[in-house]
Write a protein that holds these residues in place. Structure first.
Motif, mmCIF file in Angstrom:
data_model
loop_
_atom_site.group_PDB
_atom_site.id
_atom_site.type_symbol
_atom_site.label_atom_id
_atom_site.label_comp_id
_atom_site.label_asym_id
_atom_site.label_seq_id
_atom_site.Cartn_x
_atom_site.Cartn_y
_atom_site.Cartn_z
ATOM 1 N N ASN A 200 0.838 -1.198 0.000
ATOM 2 C CA ASN A 200 0.000 0.000 0.000
ATOM 3 C C ASN A 200 0.872 1.247 0.000
ATOM 4 N N LYS A 201 0.323 2.341 -0.514
ATOM 5 C CA LYS A 201 1.015 3.621 -0.411
ATOM 6 C C LYS A 201 1.024 4.045 1.049
ATOM 7 N N PHE A 202 2.194 4.444 1.550
ATOM 8 C CA PHE A 202 2.326 4.796 2.972
ATOM 9 C C PHE A 202 2.814 6.237 3.092
ATOM 10 N N ILE A 203 2.088 7.044 3.855
ATOM 11 C CA ILE A 203 2.469 8.431 4.143
ATOM 12 C C ILE A 203 2.930 8.499 5.593
ATOM 13 N N SER A 204 4.180 8.855 5.795
ATOM 14 C CA SER A 204 4.746 8.859 7.146
ATOM 15 C C SER A 204 4.314 10.082 7.959
ATOM 16 N N LEU A 205 3.967 9.798 9.198
ATOM 17 C CA LEU A 205 3.667 10.863 10.169
ATOM 18 C C LEU A 205 4.815 11.021 11.161
ATOM 19 N N GLY A 206 5.967 10.402 10.858
ATOM 20 C CA GLY A 206 7.119 10.424 11.753
ATOM 21 C C GLY A 206 7.386 9.050 12.329
ATOM 22 N N ASN A 207 8.423 8.932 13.155
ATOM 23 C CA ASN A 207 8.762 7.665 13.785
ATOM 24 C C ASN A 207 7.924 7.417 15.035
ATOM 25 N N VAL A 208 7.774 6.159 15.395
ATOM 26 C CA VAL A 208 7.104 5.848 16.655
ATOM 27 C C VAL A 208 7.946 6.388 17.812
ATOM 28 N N ASP A 209 7.336 6.584 18.965
ATOM 29 C CA ASP A 209 8.029 7.183 20.112
ATOM 30 C C ASP A 209 9.094 6.256 20.695
ATOM 31 N N ILE A 210 8.780 4.954 20.744
ATOM 32 C CA ILE A 210 9.722 3.988 21.323
ATOM 33 C C ILE A 210 10.067 2.953 20.265
ATOM 34 N N MET A 211 11.347 2.949 19.858
ATOM 35 C CA MET A 211 11.806 2.021 18.826
ATOM 36 C C MET A 211 12.662 0.933 19.446
ATOM 37 N N ALA A 212 12.814 -0.186 18.744
ATOM 38 C CA ALA A 212 13.646 -1.288 19.242
ATOM 39 C C ALA A 212 15.116 -0.898 19.191
ATOM 40 N N THR A 213 15.877 -1.360 20.179
ATOM 41 C CA THR A 213 17.322 -1.104 20.235
ATOM 42 C C THR A 213 18.140 -2.390 20.101
ATOM 43 N N ASN A 214 17.478 -3.541 20.252
ATOM 44 C CA ASN A 214 18.187 -4.811 20.108
ATOM 45 C C ASN A 214 17.179 -5.946 19.933
ATOM 46 N N ILE A 215 17.595 -6.974 19.207
ATOM 47 C CA ILE A 215 16.791 -8.192 19.037
ATOM 48 C C ILE A 215 17.685 -9.379 19.367
#
Length: 289
Positions: free
Chosen positions: A52-67
Motif C-alpha cells: 500500500n502507499k504509505f504516508i509517514s507521520l514520523g517515527n514511533v516514540d519507542i523504537m527497538a534497540t536490540n533483538i
C-alpha cells in the motif's frame, strides 16, 4: 486494534492509524488504500507487506534497540519443513511494535515467510535472514546443507549418484567418508540393509535416515564395476563388450560405471581399460559422474 469488517463492502481511500495500533483488519483495506501512519508501526509493516502507499507521520516514540535470537546460526536441509527463525527477546520491553519482518539475502537459496520467519531451503549454499523489529535489524546466518554430502566423494543431485568410489571399498569405509555418517545407511540394489563389512558396488542405495524416516537417497557408481559386485572382473569386461555390440545395453548407474574413462560414452577405450586392469597392466581410477 482496528477492524473494519463491518464495512467490508466499502472502498476506503485513505486511513490514518495511531502508532499504538497493533492490528489492522484485512477486510477494511485494499491495494488502493493510502495508509497514514508512523514509521516502524504496525501500519508501516502492513503497508510494506501488502504494497500500500504509505504516508509517514514520523517515527514511533519507542523504537527497538536490540533483538536477541534463539539461534543466530542455523543449518537446514533443502525443502525440509519445521525450521523457523525464533526471536528470544526484543529490547526495550515497552517497544511499541514488536511485529517482526523477515527477508532473505537470496531467495534462490533460502526462502523465508516475511511474517512468520518460516524457512525453506531451496538449494545447498548459505544465505542471511534479516530480522527487523520497529526500526532495528539483526541477522541469522543460515546454511542449506544437502542431506548427503562428502568432501571425499562426489554427490550429484542431478542424476542422484554418489561416485569417485574406489574398488574393494567396504560399506563402513564409504559411510565414514560421508558427512553425518550416523544418519547414513547403505542398502543393496534389492533394498536390503548392508553391514559395514560388505563391499560397495555399483547400484547400491545410500540413504539419509532421520528417526526411521528416509529423507533422501542416491545410488553408488564404482567405476568399472558394471555388474555391481564391488569388483572389476571378466563379468564386467563381458558386459561392456555386449553393450558395444548392441547385445545388452547398460543403463542408469551401470552405464556410468561402464564409462571407465568418463567421456560420456561406452566405447572400445573403456573395454580396453577394463581388460588392462584385469591383466594387472594398469589400474582404473574412479571417476566423478
Amino acid at each position: 486494534s482496528i477492524d473494519f469488517g463491518a464495512f467490508s463492502n466499502c472502498a476506503i481511500n485513505k486511513i490514518t492509524v495511531p502508532q499504538t495500533t497493533v492490528y489492522l483488519g484485512y477486510d477494511c483495506i485494499d491495494y488502493g488504500t493510502t495508509i497514514y501512519g508512523y514509521n516502524y508501526s504496525s501500519a508501516y509493516d502492513y503497508a510494506r507487506i501488502n504494497r500500500n502507499k504509505f504516508i509517514s507521520l514520523g517515527n514511533v516514540d519507542i523504537m527497538a534497540t536490540n533483538i536477541e535470537l534463539e539461534n543466530s546460526n542455523l543449518e537446514i536441509f533443502p525443502h525440509d519443513d519445521g525450521n523457523t527463525i525464533q526471536i528470544k527477546k526484543i529490547y526495550p520491553e515497552n517497544v511499541i511494535n514488536k511485529t517482526p519482518y523477515f527477508t532473505s539475502s537470496d531467495t534462490s537459496i533460502l526462502w523465508v515467510d516475511s511474517q512468520t520467519g518460516d524457512l525453506i531451503g531451496v538449494k545447498a549454499w548459505s544465505a542471511r535472514i534479516t530480522v527487523t523489529v520497529c526500526g532495528f535489524s539483526t541477522y541469522c546466518n543460515v546454511t542449506v546443507t544437502n542431506y548427503i554430502s562428502s568432501s571425499q566423494l562426489t554427490v550429484n543431485l542431478t542424476n542422484n549418484t554418489i561416485s569417485n568410489i574406489s574398488i574393494n571399498q567396504t560399506v563402513g569405509q564409504i559411510r565414514a567418508k560421508i558427512n553425518k555418517s550416523q544418519n547414513i545407511k547403505i542398502y543393496s540394489a534389492q533394498d536390503t540393509l548392508l553391514s559395514d563389512s560388505e563391499l560397495i558396488g555399483t547400484g547400491m542405495i545410500v540413504k539419509y535416515v532421520d528417526r526411521s524416516n528416509e529423507k533422501y537417497s542416491v545410488n553408488t557408481v564404482v567405476t568399472g564395476d558394471v555388474n555391481g559386485d564391488g569388483k572389476i572382473t571378466l563379468t564386467d569386461y563381458a558386459k561392456v563388450k555386449a553393450h558395444i555390440l548392441n547385445k545388452e545395453a547398460q543403463t542408469g548407474v551401470y552405464a556410468f560405471a561402464a564409462d571407465v574413462n568418463g567421456d560420456g560414452n561406452i566405447t572400445l577405450t573403456d573395454y580396453a581399460q577394463i581388460k588392462s586392469h584385469i591383466l594387472g597392466k594398469s589400474q582404473i581410477v574412479p571417476k566423478n559422474y
